[in-house]
Design a protein around this motif. Sequence first.
Motif, PDB file in Angstrom:
ATOM      1  N   SER A  45      -4.586  -0.114   3.802  1.00 13.70           N
ATOM      2  CA  SER A  45      -5.846  -0.849   3.911  1.00 13.70           C
ATOM      3  C   SER A  45      -6.509  -0.696   5.273  1.00 13.70           C
ATOM      4  CB  SER A  45      -5.607  -2.329   3.619  1.00 13.70           C
ATOM      5  OG  SER A  45      -4.668  -2.864   4.543  1.00 13.70           O
ATOM      6  N   ASP A  99      -8.735   0.835   8.203  1.00 11.91           N
ATOM      7  CA  ASP A  99     -10.022   1.550   8.093  1.00 11.91           C
ATOM      8  C   ASP A  99     -10.116   2.635   9.158  1.00 11.91           C
ATOM      9  OD1 ASP A  99     -12.214   1.815   6.528  1.00 11.91           O
ATOM     10  OD2 ASP A  99     -13.068  -0.133   6.991  1.00 11.91           O
ATOM     11  N   LEU A 140     -13.217   1.191   1.515  1.00 11.33           N
ATOM     12  CA  LEU A 140     -12.734   1.617   2.831  1.00 11.33           C
ATOM     13  C   LEU A 140     -13.632   2.697   3.428  1.00 11.33           C
ATOM     14  CD1 LEU A 140      -8.918   1.552   2.093  1.00 11.33           C
ATOM     15  CD2 LEU A 140     -10.194  -0.012   3.573  1.00 11.33           C
ATOM     16  N   GLY A 141     -13.797   2.635   4.746  1.00  9.55           N
ATOM     17  CA  GLY A 141     -14.774   3.484   5.412  1.00  9.55           C
ATOM     18  C   GLY A 141     -14.571   4.964   5.201  1.00  9.55           C
ATOM     19  N   ARG A 142     -13.320   5.430   5.156  1.00 11.21           N
ATOM     20  CA  ARG A 142     -13.089   6.872   4.998  1.00 11.21           C
ATOM     21  C   ARG A 142     -13.580   7.369   3.639  1.00 11.21           C
ATOM     22  NH1 ARG A 142      -8.231   4.050   5.103  1.00 11.21           N
ATOM     23  NH2 ARG A 142      -6.723   4.379   3.404  1.00 11.21           N
ATOM     24  N   ARG A 186      -9.596   0.557  -3.821  1.00 11.74           N
ATOM     25  CA  ARG A 186      -9.003   0.604  -2.482  1.00 11.74           C
ATOM     26  C   ARG A 186      -7.596   1.220  -2.542  1.00 11.74           C
ATOM     27  NH1 ARG A 186      -8.082  -4.264  -4.662  1.00 11.74           N
ATOM     28  NH2 ARG A 186      -6.051  -5.243  -4.288  1.00 11.74           N
TER      29      ARG A 186
END
Length: 199
Positions: free
Chosen positions: A25, A27, A66-68, A94
């Motif tokens: 989890s 980021d 999630l940012g990626r 996620r």
Amino acid sequence: MPGPIIYYIRHGQTAWNAAGRFQGSQDIPLNDIGRGQAVQSGRILGRLLSRDARAAAELPYVASPLGRARQTMELLRATLELPPETYAIDPRLREIAYGRWEGATLPEMQASDPEIFASRQIDKWGVPPPGGESYAAVTERMRDWHASLTADTVVVAHGGTARALMVALGTETPESAPEIAIEQGVVYVFADGACSKHG
């Protein structure tokens, strides 16, 4: 009746991927290689959609929060000449949560929790990391996500959720799926009860 086709892309590489650290989890942003892989995935997806006689703009696009994954989706959509930020977010996509093992390498996991690590080597699907989530639990949320689909869909998410989706759809088993390397910079197509990789 066959279900919707899923064009599945794992996010591009991050510094933690390169170092063998489990992100879960956390980021962690894409690195330069990862950004290139996102563009490459967009080009591959464009060829696949052309092959399938689909217009890129007509499909729904959804990403992990999630940012990626979001960075990868935005670079991919820009490559397809679509507005980068016009896509949905679904928290069910996620990554598997690794609890207190997030940020650790496999040797570090083994050193910190040898008994849990050994149990998980025997049953990677059912045994969760300490404070984390089992693959079995992720499979249930991916099964729920898949059941909500109403159309062929482009998704950007994670390696763990890809394995869970494979088990949910019956293309892999709980024994085989943990051993599969989910590649970056490629597109996986789930269609007609099978999963194929395109690079």
